[in-house]
Motif scaffolding. Structure first.
Motif, short mmCIF file in Angstrom:
data_model
loop_
_atom_site.label_atom_id
_atom_site.label_comp_id
_atom_site.label_asym_id
_atom_site.label_seq_id
_atom_site.Cartn_x
_atom_site.Cartn_y
_atom_site.Cartn_z
N ALA A 1 -4.61 2.27 3.48
CA ALA A 1 -3.70 1.76 4.52
C ALA A 1 -3.41 0.28 4.30
O ALA A 1 -4.31 -0.54 4.06
CB ALA A 1 -4.33 1.98 5.89
N THR B 1 -4.38 6.10 6.89
CA THR B 1 -4.35 6.89 5.67
C THR B 1 -5.12 6.16 4.58
O THR B 1 -5.38 4.95 4.69
CB THR B 1 -2.90 7.12 5.19
OG1 THR B 1 -2.33 5.87 4.81
CG2 THR B 1 -2.06 7.75 6.29
N PRO B 2 -5.50 6.85 3.51
CA PRO B 2 -6.19 6.18 2.40
C PRO B 2 -5.36 5.02 1.85
O PRO B 2 -4.16 5.15 1.62
CB PRO B 2 -6.34 7.29 1.36
CG PRO B 2 -6.34 8.55 2.16
CD PRO B 2 -5.38 8.30 3.29
N GLY C 1 2.32 10.82 6.81
CA GLY C 1 0.96 10.63 6.35
C GLY C 1 -0.06 11.32 7.23
O GLY C 1 0.24 11.80 8.32
N THR D 1 -1.51 10.05 1.85
CA THR D 1 -0.99 8.73 2.18
C THR D 1 0.46 8.82 2.64
O THR D 1 1.30 9.42 1.95
CB THR D 1 -1.07 7.80 0.96
OG1 THR D 1 -2.43 7.67 0.58
CG2 THR D 1 -0.51 6.43 1.29
N GLN E 1 3.03 0.00 -1.78
CA GLN E 1 3.29 1.07 -2.73
C GLN E 1 4.53 0.79 -3.59
O GLN E 1 4.54 1.07 -4.80
CB GLN E 1 3.49 2.40 -1.99
CG GLN E 1 2.29 2.83 -1.17
CD GLN E 1 2.50 4.21 -0.57
OE1 GLN E 1 2.39 5.23 -1.25
NE2 GLN E 1 2.83 4.26 0.72
N ASP F 1 4.00 6.71 4.55
CA ASP F 1 4.77 5.48 4.32
C ASP F 1 4.98 4.70 5.61
O ASP F 1 5.29 5.28 6.66
CB ASP F 1 6.16 5.83 3.75
CG ASP F 1 6.08 6.34 2.31
OD1 ASP F 1 4.98 6.28 1.73
OD2 ASP F 1 7.11 6.81 1.80
N ALA G 1 1.29 1.85 2.49
CA ALA G 1 0.53 3.01 2.94
C ALA G 1 0.36 2.90 4.45
O ALA G 1 0.02 1.84 4.98
CB ALA G 1 -0.83 3.06 2.25
#
Length: 255
Positions: A176, A173-174, A120, A125, A180, A127, A169
């Motif tokens: 977070a 990162t966007p 990321g 984004t 997911q 992991d 996320a």
């Protein structure tokens, strides 16, 4: 001429003789030897509780959907506490003790790492892979050696673990921290362990135990919360635990 005191003298001599004999009898009374030490008996059915800590070592490999090859995503330890119970039976033959046991535990072992494949960035984004063990069960045989109320034993058999895997996320990162995708499984494997137990009262014992669980490799398919396939990972895992146990043994008195 006989003395008028002769009868009195004879009576006194007789009494003195009887007193001497009585004193000799008391001196010769046998000494009561201490009783033989009681022997603790480990035979019988028992039930108990346990609690402690554990750590699962987990390594994730991303499964390439095109080639089927594995790409290392990194490893982490899932650590935490556990509590549960056990029920079993033991039979003692001389100093040797044989038995079997079933154990079930709630657990809260959790850990994570940032994926090495999808690390990321501030734009893309990444992991964060997390493993969580919620429960486990052990089904084992035991062989032990007893020194009166102290018992050392080894155990081995099967293990089953209930766990969940999450992909979040990554931090920084966007989105977070947003989930997911996730996967669940009930994983079977083997276990070995050893313990030391002490009988501290009739029918009661307390001990410590170490267990290692071999859970091998399993391929997990991840889906989003909407049920859409996300990715697959091959996950290797084993678990180490240290437990304190208290048991109550049914049946005849332990001594």
């Amino acid at each position: 001429m006989k003395s008028k005191f002769a009868p009195a003298i004879a009576l006194a001599l007789g009494a003195a003789t009887m007193g001497t004999a009585s004193a000799a009898d008391l001196a010769a009374a046998p000494y009561a030897a201490p009783g033989v030490a009681a022997i603790y008996n480990w035979s019988g059915f028992y039930i108990g509780i346990n609690g402690g800590v554990g750590s699962g070592h987990n390594c994730w490999d991303f499964v390439d959907p095109t080639t089927g090859g594995l790409v290392n995503e990194g490893c982490h330890n899932a650590t935490g506490g556990t509590a549960g119970g056990q029920i079993g039976y033991r039979e003692q033959a001389g100093n040797w003790v044989f038995g079997f046991e079933a154990q079930g535990n709630w657990a809260d072992f959790s850990g994570d790492n940032i994926s090495l494949v999808f690390p990321g960035s501030a734009v893309v984004t990444g992991d964060r892979n997390r493993t969580r063990i919620d429960a486990f069960g052990l089904f084992t045989g035991q062989v032990g050696y007893a020194w009166n109320n102290a018992l050392f034993y080894v155990k081995g058999g099967g293990a089953v673990v209930g766990e969940r895997y999450d992909i979040f996320a990554a931090p920084g990162t966007p989105g977070a921290g947003v989930l997911q995708a996730f996967g669940r499984e009930t994983r079977w494997g083997g276990t070995v362990g050893a313990g030391l137990e002490f009988g501290f009262a009739p029918n009661w014992s307390v001990g410590v135990e170490y267990d290692h669980l071999f859970l091998n490799v399993s391929t997990i398919g991840f889906t989003t919360s909407a049920g859409v396939a996300f990715q697959s990972d091959s996950i290797r895992q084993d678990v180490d635990m240290a437990l304190v146990r208290v048991n109550y043994r049914f049946g005849v008195p332990a001594y």
